[in-house]
Design a protein around this motif. Structure first.
Motif, mmCIF file in Angstrom:
data_model
loop_
_atom_site.group_PDB
_atom_site.id
_atom_site.type_symbol
_atom_site.label_atom_id
_atom_site.label_comp_id
_atom_site.label_asym_id
_atom_site.label_seq_id
_atom_site.Cartn_x
_atom_site.Cartn_y
_atom_site.Cartn_z
ATOM 1 N N ALA A 91 -8.960 -26.065 -60.344
ATOM 2 C CA ALA A 91 -7.959 -27.237 -60.838
ATOM 3 C C ALA A 91 -8.017 -27.447 -62.472
ATOM 4 O O ALA A 91 -9.083 -26.949 -63.088
ATOM 5 N N PRO A 92 -6.760 -27.457 -63.031
ATOM 6 C CA PRO A 92 -6.376 -27.428 -64.209
ATOM 7 C C PRO A 92 -7.387 -28.681 -65.043
ATOM 8 O O PRO A 92 -7.355 -29.952 -64.449
ATOM 9 N N GLU A 93 -7.906 -28.567 -66.072
ATOM 10 C CA GLU A 93 -8.592 -29.467 -66.603
ATOM 11 C C GLU A 93 -7.697 -30.215 -67.696
ATOM 12 O O GLU A 93 -6.809 -29.554 -68.286
ATOM 13 N N ARG A 94 -7.739 -31.325 -68.018
ATOM 14 C CA ARG A 94 -6.750 -32.225 -68.753
ATOM 15 C C ARG A 94 -7.728 -32.884 -69.749
ATOM 16 O O ARG A 94 -8.560 -33.289 -69.753
ATOM 17 N N THR A 95 -6.883 -32.837 -70.975
ATOM 18 C CA THR A 95 -7.446 -33.745 -72.095
ATOM 19 C C THR A 95 -7.454 -34.953 -71.768
ATOM 20 O O THR A 95 -6.758 -35.566 -70.729
ATOM 21 N N PRO A 96 -8.283 -36.051 -72.733
ATOM 22 C CA PRO A 96 -8.220 -37.315 -72.200
ATOM 23 C C PRO A 96 -7.118 -37.767 -71.870
ATOM 24 O O PRO A 96 -5.944 -37.794 -72.705
ATOM 25 N N THR A 137 -21.356 -36.630 -62.945
ATOM 26 C CA THR A 137 -21.005 -37.541 -61.951
ATOM 27 C C THR A 137 -19.724 -37.599 -61.700
ATOM 28 O O THR A 137 -18.804 -37.660 -62.625
ATOM 29 N N VAL A 138 -19.047 -37.696 -60.394
ATOM 30 C CA VAL A 138 -17.656 -37.602 -60.048
ATOM 31 C C VAL A 138 -17.300 -38.910 -59.643
ATOM 32 O O VAL A 138 -17.674 -39.809 -58.905
ATOM 33 N N SER A 139 -15.780 -39.170 -60.165
ATOM 34 C CA SER A 139 -15.103 -40.505 -59.859
ATOM 35 C C SER A 139 -13.686 -40.139 -59.764
ATOM 36 O O SER A 139 -13.283 -39.087 -60.394
ATOM 37 N N VAL A 140 -13.070 -40.655 -59.029
ATOM 38 C CA VAL A 140 -11.478 -40.556 -58.957
ATOM 39 C C VAL A 140 -10.784 -41.661 -59.628
ATOM 40 O O VAL A 140 -10.972 -42.830 -59.416
ATOM 41 N N VAL A 141 -9.852 -41.284 -60.556
ATOM 42 C CA VAL A 141 -9.162 -42.062 -61.517
ATOM 43 C C VAL A 141 -7.594 -41.701 -61.398
ATOM 44 O O VAL A 141 -7.323 -40.712 -60.962
ATOM 45 N N MET A 142 -6.882 -42.699 -61.625
ATOM 46 C CA MET A 142 -5.545 -42.660 -61.683
ATOM 47 C C MET A 142 -5.023 -43.448 -63.049
ATOM 48 O O MET A 142 -5.604 -44.564 -63.292
ATOM 49 N N PRO A 143 -3.850 -42.775 -63.810
ATOM 50 C CA PRO A 143 -3.600 -43.574 -64.993
ATOM 51 C C PRO A 143 -3.132 -45.002 -64.479
ATOM 52 O O PRO A 143 -2.485 -45.361 -63.209
ATOM 53 N N ALA A 144 -3.492 -46.186 -64.984
ATOM 54 C CA ALA A 144 -3.236 -47.447 -64.466
ATOM 55 C C ALA A 144 -1.804 -47.728 -64.351
ATOM 56 O O ALA A 144 -1.523 -48.425 -63.298
ATOM 57 N N ALA A 159 3.360 -38.784 -55.297
ATOM 58 C CA ALA A 159 2.920 -37.715 -56.230
ATOM 59 C C ALA A 159 2.356 -38.310 -57.486
ATOM 60 O O ALA A 159 2.224 -37.157 -58.166
ATOM 61 N N ASP A 160 2.244 -39.107 -57.599
ATOM 62 C CA ASP A 160 1.441 -39.643 -58.824
ATOM 63 C C ASP A 160 0.187 -38.903 -58.968
ATOM 64 O O ASP A 160 -0.424 -38.579 -58.088
ATOM 65 N N PRO A 161 -0.042 -38.420 -60.299
ATOM 66 C CA PRO A 161 -1.310 -37.778 -60.480
ATOM 67 C C PRO A 161 -2.625 -38.406 -60.055
ATOM 68 O O PRO A 161 -2.728 -39.448 -60.401
ATOM 69 N N ILE A 162 -3.492 -37.702 -59.656
ATOM 70 C CA ILE A 162 -4.959 -38.164 -59.231
ATOM 71 C C ILE A 162 -5.946 -37.306 -59.981
ATOM 72 O O ILE A 162 -5.799 -35.926 -60.178
ATOM 73 N N TYR A 163 -6.888 -37.527 -60.762
ATOM 74 C CA TYR A 163 -7.749 -37.012 -61.633
ATOM 75 C C TYR A 163 -9.306 -37.298 -61.183
ATOM 76 O O TYR A 163 -9.496 -38.253 -60.619
ATOM 77 N N LEU A 164 -9.772 -36.211 -61.141
ATOM 78 C CA LEU A 164 -11.397 -36.541 -60.735
ATOM 79 C C LEU A 164 -12.182 -36.448 -62.528
ATOM 80 O O LEU A 164 -11.750 -35.567 -63.566
ATOM 81 N N GLN A 165 -12.581 -37.619 -62.626
ATOM 82 C CA GLN A 165 -13.469 -37.734 -64.008
ATOM 83 C C GLN A 165 -14.846 -37.472 -63.762
ATOM 84 O O GLN A 165 -15.607 -37.863 -62.921
ATOM 85 N N PHE A 166 -15.205 -36.619 -64.602
ATOM 86 C CA PHE A 166 -16.715 -35.921 -64.585
ATOM 87 C C PHE A 166 -17.230 -36.488 -65.799
ATOM 88 O O PHE A 166 -16.908 -36.430 -66.954
ATOM 89 N N SER A 167 -18.300 -37.137 -65.481
ATOM 90 C CA SER A 167 -19.227 -37.821 -66.514
ATOM 91 C C SER A 167 -20.758 -37.233 -66.534
ATOM 92 O O SER A 167 -21.365 -37.312 -65.587
ATOM 93 N N ARG A 168 -21.263 -37.095 -67.767
ATOM 94 C CA ARG A 168 -22.722 -36.977 -68.024
ATOM 95 C C ARG A 168 -23.081 -37.148 -69.507
ATOM 96 O O ARG A 168 -22.694 -36.747 -70.304
ATOM 97 N N GLY A 169 -23.835 -38.468 -69.620
ATOM 98 C CA GLY A 169 -24.068 -39.121 -70.500
ATOM 99 C C GLY A 169 -22.738 -39.377 -71.363
ATOM 100 O O GLY A 169 -21.742 -40.179 -71.004
ATOM 101 N N ASP A 170 -22.726 -39.024 -72.704
ATOM 102 C CA ASP A 170 -21.373 -39.320 -73.359
ATOM 103 C C ASP A 170 -20.082 -38.165 -73.320
ATOM 104 O O ASP A 170 -19.230 -38.225 -73.800
ATOM 105 N N SER A 171 -20.632 -37.222 -72.234
ATOM 106 C CA SER A 171 -19.717 -36.092 -72.079
ATOM 107 C C SER A 171 -18.652 -36.577 -70.928
ATOM 108 O O SER A 171 -19.267 -36.959 -69.781
ATOM 109 N N VAL A 172 -17.389 -36.526 -71.005
ATOM 110 C CA VAL A 172 -16.380 -36.877 -70.024
ATOM 111 C C VAL A 172 -15.231 -36.083 -70.202
ATOM 112 O O VAL A 172 -14.721 -35.630 -71.268
#
Length: 408
Positions: A308-313, A398-405, A348-361
């Protein structure tokens, strides 16, 4: 060696398949019904006008039944965009093509009682969505401009003239210098065994017309070749340059000689899901996905296998979704898939997986597809997602599912 509770049913089936003159009786029965009533007992075959036969699985497209939703058209478009982005990033040219159903190009020989609607078909709508995208090979428009008949009358596929037309469109879309075979000599011969003929007239031995080319083919098979129906076929041609990877269906059987002749090496795969991760370890100049019109819905069933393509914040305002997340290991990657709960269809709105570990997202964009086969009996028809992540990249996160609000 044990009691078989299905013995009676299996015996009936065996007798039905082995009684003497079975093929002859089926042929006689269907010949009589075709000549008198324009029908047959084979539910996969439509008896048309002027001795034409059509595949019944194309009926819904022809009649405008069971259309894909606008959200589904958007999902397919978004999926192809993500594939194109990945393929181009690997240094390859991506091409997507839809082989039209026969009755899309030749509706005049369909029975009159099949009333074609004036509603846009799935192919109409997807073509409109993809028009202008550099990877879209518009086969239908090119085939409609041919003067010669491009599909078999008694088979569900295009003939060699249709395949040659499709080949040239694919190569033009890929920007690949190629032999057009415009000057190759050919002639019509009664040399083709139609797949639809075999279903309703198994003992008739009727031969359909085929455009037979006089070409000195120089490619050879490097796989254990049995027929064009093989799941995997590889070829090489010492007189050509470049490499091809094509994910295809039976319409590429007739494309194979032209494509194999034009590339130094070629790999033809009928396996699904599409294993695009091969580009991580092998270099291909051209990557093609070819699918027949009647199977467009299959593009929604499983995501191509690729990182999956990584996205900048992304947008600072992202909303965490209530989601069911499943995971499995696949070919050195972690596959995250599932669906959103209690969420309206976002199309087709984008869906992202957010990967978090401490301060790293960090984020990865998922395909907006529901992996129905993997979810089994779980609720279907929801907004799904699917993403393959290299295992070392997500280890400990840790993974969570996010979408731009703003996309909710």
């Amino acid at each position: 060696g044990a009691f078989n509770a299905s013995f009676s049913e299996e015996l009936d089936d065996w007798i039905a398949d082995h009684f003497i003159f079975r093929s002859e009786l089926i042929t006689a029965n269907n010949s009589l019904k075709a000549s008198l009533f324009g029908t047959s007992d084979e539910d996969q075959v439509i008896v048309g006008k002027n001795d034409w036969l059509y595949f019944s699985q194309t009926t819904d497209d022809y009649l405008g039944l069971n259309p894909l939703s606008e959200s589904d058209i958007g999902r397919i478009s978004s999926t192809l965009e993500l594939v194109s982005e990945y393929v181009e990033a690997q240094g390859s040219r991506f091409v997507f093509a839809v082989a039209p159903n026969k009755n899309t190009l030749y509706p005049e020989n369909m029975p009159a009682y099949y009333r074609k609607t004036d509603q846009p078909t799935n192919l109409d709508r997807l073509s409109a969505a993809l028009t202008g995208r550099p990877y879209f090979a518009d086969l239908r428009s090119a085939l409609q401009s041919l003067q010669e008949q491009s599909y078999h009358a008694r088979d569900s596929h295009w003939n060699n003239l249709g395949a040659l037309c499709g080949y040239n469109v694919l190569m033009d879309t890929a920007g690949k210098p190629h032999e057009t075979f415009a000057d190759a000599s050919w002639e019509w011969k009664k040399a083709w065994d139609g797949d639809l003929d075999a279903m309703i007239f198994p003992s008739l031995g009727y031969k359909d017309e085929q455009a037979v080319f006089d070409i000195d083919w120089t490619y050879r098979y490097t796989s254990n070749f049995h027929s064009e129906e093989d799941v995997l076929i590889t070829t090489e041609n010492p007189e050509a340059e470049g490499s091809l990877l094509i994910f295809r269906d039976s319409f590429s059987n007739a494309l194979l000689p032209f494509l194999a002749q034009s590339y130094g090496t070629a790999k033809f795969s009928r396996a699904t899901p599409y294993s695009l991760y091969e580009l991580e370890n092998a270099s291909y100049d051209t990557v093609i996905i070819e699918i027949v019109e009647r199977n467009l819905h299959n593009l929604l069933l499983s995501a191509p296998v690729m990182p999956a393509p990584e996205r900048t914040p992304i947008a600072q305002d992202v909303a965490v979704q209530n989601a069911v997340v499943r995971t499995r290991q696949f070919n050195g990657m972690q596959h995250f898939y599932g669906y959103l709960e209690d969420t309206a269809d976002t199309g087709a709105d984008p869906i992202y997986l957010q990967f978090s570990r401490g301060d790293s997202v960090w984020y990865a964009e998922a395909f907006p597809l529901c992996e129905s086969a993997l979810l089994g009996d779980e609720p279907q028809g929801r907004q799904g997602f699917s993403a393959y992540i290299p295992a070392e990249r997500c280890d400990g996160y840790t993974v969570s599912v996010v979408m731009p609000a703003g996309d909710r």
